[in-house]
Design a protein around this motif. Structure first.
Motif, mmCIF file in Angstrom:
data_model
loop_
_atom_site.group_PDB
_atom_site.id
_atom_site.type_symbol
_atom_site.label_atom_id
_atom_site.label_comp_id
_atom_site.label_asym_id
_atom_site.label_seq_id
_atom_site.Cartn_x
_atom_site.Cartn_y
_atom_site.Cartn_z
ATOM 1 N N LEU A 152 0.882 -1.292 0.081
ATOM 2 C CA LEU A 152 -0.073 -0.027 -0.001
ATOM 3 C C LEU A 152 0.810 1.216 -0.024
ATOM 4 O O LEU A 152 0.614 2.347 -0.813
ATOM 5 C CB LEU A 152 -0.856 -0.070 1.395
ATOM 6 C CG LEU A 152 -2.153 1.021 1.348
ATOM 7 C CD1 LEU A 152 -2.947 0.655 -0.095
ATOM 8 C CD2 LEU A 152 -2.811 0.837 2.465
ATOM 9 N N GLU A 163 -7.025 6.555 -0.378
ATOM 10 C CA GLU A 163 -8.039 5.874 -0.880
ATOM 11 C C GLU A 163 -7.916 5.434 -2.433
ATOM 12 O O GLU A 163 -8.268 4.279 -2.908
ATOM 13 C CB GLU A 163 -9.454 6.820 -1.112
ATOM 14 C CG GLU A 163 -10.214 7.035 0.316
ATOM 15 C CD GLU A 163 -10.629 5.701 1.097
ATOM 16 O OE1 GLU A 163 -11.219 4.646 0.289
ATOM 17 O OE2 GLU A 163 -10.194 5.407 2.276
ATOM 18 N N SER A 164 -7.125 6.431 -3.069
ATOM 19 C CA SER A 164 -6.840 5.936 -4.542
ATOM 20 C C SER A 164 -5.929 4.792 -4.637
ATOM 21 O O SER A 164 -5.816 4.030 -5.654
ATOM 22 C CB SER A 164 -6.598 7.201 -5.412
ATOM 23 O OG SER A 164 -5.704 7.976 -4.935
ATOM 24 N N ARG A 207 -5.386 2.456 -2.413
ATOM 25 C CA ARG A 207 -6.247 1.191 -2.198
ATOM 26 C C ARG A 207 -6.999 0.851 -3.370
ATOM 27 O O ARG A 207 -6.961 -0.404 -3.628
ATOM 28 C CB ARG A 207 -7.316 1.353 -1.173
ATOM 29 C CG ARG A 207 -6.986 1.141 0.344
ATOM 30 C CD ARG A 207 -8.320 1.156 1.371
ATOM 31 N NE ARG A 207 -7.666 2.143 2.521
ATOM 32 C CZ ARG A 207 -6.834 1.749 3.242
ATOM 33 N NH1 ARG A 207 -6.236 0.246 3.419
ATOM 34 N NH2 ARG A 207 -6.437 2.419 4.315
ATOM 35 N N ALA A 208 -7.616 1.831 -4.296
ATOM 36 C CA ALA A 208 -8.377 1.304 -5.330
ATOM 37 C C ALA A 208 -7.355 0.623 -6.377
ATOM 38 O O ALA A 208 -7.733 -0.258 -7.093
ATOM 39 C CB ALA A 208 -8.925 2.709 -5.861
ATOM 40 N N HIS A 248 -6.461 -2.818 -5.456
ATOM 41 C CA HIS A 248 -7.637 -3.709 -5.722
ATOM 42 C C HIS A 248 -7.503 -4.028 -7.234
ATOM 43 O O HIS A 248 -7.739 -5.120 -7.723
ATOM 44 C CB HIS A 248 -8.852 -3.032 -5.438
ATOM 45 C CG HIS A 248 -10.071 -3.770 -5.644
ATOM 46 N ND1 HIS A 248 -10.358 -4.815 -4.971
ATOM 47 C CD2 HIS A 248 -10.961 -3.483 -6.626
ATOM 48 C CE1 HIS A 248 -11.494 -5.417 -5.455
ATOM 49 N NE2 HIS A 248 -12.013 -4.696 -6.364
ATOM 50 N N ALA A 249 -7.314 -2.948 -7.987
ATOM 51 C CA ALA A 249 -7.175 -3.022 -9.356
ATOM 52 C C ALA A 249 -6.285 -4.068 -9.863
ATOM 53 O O ALA A 249 -6.573 -4.774 -10.966
ATOM 54 C CB ALA A 249 -6.959 -1.552 -10.083
ATOM 55 N N ASP A 293 -5.360 -7.095 -2.846
ATOM 56 C CA ASP A 293 -5.849 -6.610 -1.630
ATOM 57 C C ASP A 293 -5.298 -7.648 -0.668
ATOM 58 O O ASP A 293 -5.128 -6.999 0.560
ATOM 59 C CB ASP A 293 -7.344 -6.818 -1.832
ATOM 60 C CG ASP A 293 -7.926 -6.085 -2.950
ATOM 61 O OD1 ASP A 293 -8.642 -5.030 -2.824
ATOM 62 O OD2 ASP A 293 -7.783 -6.766 -4.156
ATOM 63 N N LEU A 324 1.812 0.751 -9.941
ATOM 64 C CA LEU A 324 2.471 2.137 -9.615
ATOM 65 C C LEU A 324 2.352 2.989 -11.087
ATOM 66 O O LEU A 324 2.419 4.190 -11.002
ATOM 67 C CB LEU A 324 4.020 1.776 -9.563
ATOM 68 C CG LEU A 324 4.527 1.169 -8.212
ATOM 69 C CD1 LEU A 324 6.112 1.202 -7.847
ATOM 70 C CD2 LEU A 324 3.589 1.526 -6.998
ATOM 71 N N LEU A 372 -0.017 2.931 -12.887
ATOM 72 C CA LEU A 372 -1.609 3.727 -13.126
ATOM 73 C C LEU A 372 -1.891 4.614 -12.279
ATOM 74 O O LEU A 372 -3.075 5.084 -12.244
ATOM 75 C CB LEU A 372 -2.509 2.261 -12.976
ATOM 76 C CG LEU A 372 -2.258 1.230 -13.916
ATOM 77 C CD1 LEU A 372 -3.059 -0.037 -13.743
ATOM 78 C CD2 LEU A 372 -2.558 1.627 -15.491
ATOM 79 N N VAL A 396 -13.020 0.867 -10.437
ATOM 80 C CA VAL A 396 -12.531 -0.203 -9.453
ATOM 81 C C VAL A 396 -12.093 0.416 -8.087
ATOM 82 O O VAL A 396 -11.408 -0.097 -7.290
ATOM 83 C CB VAL A 396 -11.206 -0.877 -10.071
ATOM 84 C CG1 VAL A 396 -11.376 -1.625 -11.247
ATOM 85 C CG2 VAL A 396 -10.143 0.238 -10.272
ATOM 86 N N ARG A 397 -12.880 1.560 -7.773
ATOM 87 C CA ARG A 397 -12.488 1.993 -6.291
ATOM 88 C C ARG A 397 -13.103 1.082 -5.409
ATOM 89 O O ARG A 397 -14.345 0.619 -5.298
ATOM 90 C CB ARG A 397 -13.635 3.322 -6.319
ATOM 91 C CG ARG A 397 -13.126 4.191 -5.376
ATOM 92 C CD ARG A 397 -13.555 5.849 -5.718
ATOM 93 N NE ARG A 397 -12.638 6.537 -6.383
ATOM 94 C CZ ARG A 397 -11.635 7.221 -5.574
ATOM 95 N NH1 ARG A 397 -11.510 6.795 -4.364
ATOM 96 N NH2 ARG A 397 -10.758 7.599 -6.116
ATOM 97 N N ALA A 398 -12.268 0.779 -4.297
ATOM 98 C CA ALA A 398 -12.440 -0.115 -3.380
ATOM 99 C C ALA A 398 -13.126 0.404 -2.219
ATOM 100 O O ALA A 398 -12.820 1.696 -1.785
ATOM 101 C CB ALA A 398 -11.254 -0.646 -2.964
ATOM 102 N N ARG A 448 13.478 5.507 -9.575
ATOM 103 C CA ARG A 448 12.029 4.879 -9.548
ATOM 104 C C ARG A 448 11.273 6.057 -9.098
ATOM 105 O O ARG A 448 10.235 6.426 -9.642
ATOM 106 C CB ARG A 448 11.966 3.813 -8.786
ATOM 107 C CG ARG A 448 10.324 3.195 -8.662
ATOM 108 C CD ARG A 448 9.973 3.423 -10.063
ATOM 109 N NE ARG A 448 8.840 3.003 -10.401
ATOM 110 C CZ ARG A 448 8.101 1.588 -10.846
ATOM 111 N NH1 ARG A 448 8.870 0.759 -10.904
ATOM 112 N NH2 ARG A 448 7.026 1.884 -11.224
#
Lengths: 262, 351
Positions: free
Chosen positions: A110, A138-139, A141-142, A145-146, A150, A172, A174, B4-6, B219
């Motif tokens: 994360l 939040e983004s 986490r999203a 998930h994508a 998770d 990373l 995205l 895809v927002r979790a 990076r």
């Protein structure tokens, strides 16, 4: 986010996402790239193929600004970014992954993605810790998930399996609002099942996001792209659709290595 | 990607926050209590010459720990930054050298001195950040050496070889801050604030990004970070910790001279940070306390053993050597690996 990208797309009109003219890169006397001219439309998905040493990764490094070309110009959505440092190009919506995972092994999954989101936000120098419901968190986490991570979100990256690290590499790239992506052998070292997962992730990207993918595995490369550029010894050798490239006798001879084997 | 927002679970959020903030353990509160109550039990000599000095050196070493531990930049210029601020407070404020000192009131001289110290640290950082590893050490050492020789040769502004004497902590709010107990609290206060700032910043976005740059600068650039600017900002932050400590050091000694910013003291800060441990912000203070105790008492010990008192540097050097050889993460690492597991084991259970 999607509307912002649509606005930028309409503002840029029919300008190419990537426009390379005469890009040449010397390492000492060795010409790693010679006079590469290449254009990729916004939303286009392009594979770059070629044997080892054909200059594929060097080309990507020049595009992202990891190092500068010896001569030639690079335009990103019409803007000349040839002399821009890497971070300036990233902030304009260019993203990349690395062939050998360049991740932060001591940090959690994360936190890795959080850093990526932070890098393209305005809070880079913030002394305030993220709080519950922080939009960046939040983004992050999203994105975790994508890319289907998770379950290991709080694990240290060094403890992750190779395939999971490759998925994190994609996450990373995205972060924020990418406009164009560069994937450097994302499938390297993946199992067939993991390759399938990668293809699913690539195909699930919003259609306005184009990318260039370097890939040795034809099964992966030709399933996710609409056009192919073949490189040989630092030059562009052929361009065409996957079907044209696959059936081209000259390509078959070169790419399948008959000439080298002889 | 909006698709895809979790939905994060509250428990995951709470866990994440706990991991980010990290509670202060009971032992930490006990230590804080002991330090605050110290004037009730310790003599004036211990308050100022041992603890006051250790807090000051510890804070300067902490600024190095921040740069080296979180930023991967070993800067030897931190003592010079502190000394520069110390010089500035003597030049701008009052000292025995009345023909140079401008005699500004302390409430103006001190903030301006700290500001100039931060500026000095930032400019030094700007010169150093484009190099890496041993070259960072070399360039910061070069700046430190240049400043040392400059102060020794410049009579008109820096007072030459003798420097400034009679630089005293001010009197305000009806308190004489040069008196042992108030001065102890002054040093403790800045050390505690500096420690708290480093602990905080290490988990804030700025600090996280700095650690990312330490681990993989290329990076980080490819994620949109301006690596150079971030590193320079880290130097500025470190200078903000070291500069007030330099002012305190000048007040502690009542004077500032080239000897304060010489190559010896510059290296000592590195020794303190390494002996204490670069891994955590408390390390430099442990190192500083050990260093101060050695400086003050090793001489007596050596004389008692029939050796020359001048050899105390030998003991410090040996201590450094042993630390680097056997516990590269300092006394703190020794504690983490040897003493704490045994204590926890003996307490029955262990976690």
């Amino acid at each position: 986010m999607a509307t912002a990208i649509a606005e930028r797309l309409s503002a840029t009109g029919q300008v190419n996402a990537l426009e390379l003219r005469g890009v040449t890169k010397y390492f000492g006397a060795l010409a790693a790239l010679s006079d590469v001219t290449l254009s990729v439309r916004p939303g286009e998905r392009r594979a770059i193929l070629g044997s080892n040493g054909a200059g594929k990764t060097t080309l990507l490094n020049c595009i992202t600004g990891d190092f500068f070309p010896t001569s030639g110009t690079i335009r990103f959505f019409g803007e000349d970014v040839t002399t821009f440092p890497a971070h300036e190009r990233i902030r304009r919506g260019l993203r990349r992954t690395y062939q050998i995972s360049l991740l932060f092994g001591g940090l959690s999954v994360l936190d890795n993605v959080y850093l990526a989101c932070l890098g393209v936000s305005r809070g880079r120098f913030s002394f305030l810790r993220p709080r519950r419901g922080d939009p960046l968190l939040e983004s992050a986490r999203a994105l975790v998930h994508a890319v289907h991570l998770d379950a290991v979100a709080d694990k240290k990256v060094a403890e992750l399996a190779h395939g999971q690290q490759r998925q994190l590499e994609v996450a990373l790239a995205l972060a924020g609002a990418p406009r164009f992506l560069l994937f450097d052998e994302p499938a390297a070292g993946l199992s067939p099942a993991e390759r399938g997962e990668l293809v699913a992730i690539l195909n699930s990207l919003p259609s306005h996001i184009g990318y260039v993918i370097i890939e040795h595995d034809m099964d992966v490369a030709l399933r996710v792209v609409e056009s192919v550029t073949l490189m040989h010894e630092g030059r562009i050798f052929k361009e065409g659709t996957p079907a044209e490239i696959e059936s081209d006798p000259e390509v078959q001879e070169l790419y399948l290595g008959h000439r080298h084997a002889a | 990607m909006a698709a895809v927002r979790a939905r994060a679970t509250p428990s995951a959020d709470a866990k994440y926050e706990a991991a980010r903030t990290g509670g202060i353990p009971a032992a930490g509160w006990l230590l804080a209590l002991v330090l605050v109550m110290m004037p009730a039990i310790a003599s004036d000599f211990f308050l100022v010459q041992v603890f006051g000095w250790a807090f000051i050196l510890g804070t300067i070493a902490l600024s190095l720990q921040f740069l080296a531990g979180y930023g991967g930049m070993v800067s030897l210029v931190q003592m010079t930054v502190a000394g520069f601020a110390g010089y500035m407070v003597a030049i701008l404020g009052t000292s025995g050298l009345t023909q140079i000192s401008l005699g500004w009131p302390f409430w103006l001289a001190v903030p301006v001195a700290i500001l100039l110290g931060v500026l000095f640290g930032t400019v030094s950082g700007a010169l150093a950040v484009r190099t890496a590893g041993i070259y960072t050490i070399m360039i910061t050492l070069a700046i430190a050496a240049a400043f040392f020789y400059f102060t020794r040769q410049n009579e008109t502004v820096f007072g030459g070889f003798l420097g400034f004497n009679g630089v005293r902590a001010p009197v305000f709010w009806g308190i004489d801050w040069r008196a042992p107990v108030p001065f102890y609290y002054l040093c403790l206060g800045w050390a505690a604030i500096s420690w708290g700032l480093v602990v905080w910043v290490a988990r804030a976005p700025f600090g996280l990004a700095l650690q990312g740059i330490r681990d993989n600068a290329r990076r980080m650039a490819a994620l949109g970070f301006n690596v150079t600017a971030h590193r320079i900002a880290a130097y500025a932050f470190a200078a903000f910790l070291a500069a007030p400590a330099g002012v305190l050091l000048t007040w502690l000694n009542g004077q500032i001279a080239p000897g304060t910013v010489g190559i010896g003291p510059v290296i000592d800060i590195l020794v303190i940070a390494v002996i204490g441990g670069l891994g955590r912000p408390i390390g430099p203070f442990i190192g500083a306390l050990l260093y101060v105790l050695l400086r003050l008492f090793a001489m007596d010990l050596l004389v008692a053993l029939g050796l020359s008192g001048q050899r105390f540097q030998l003991i410090i050097g040996l201590g450094f050597l042993l630390t680097v050889l056997f516990s590269p993460d300092g006394v703190l690492g020794l504690w983490e690996r040897w003493i704490r597991p045994r204590l926890v084991g003996r307490a029955g259970g262990g976690r």
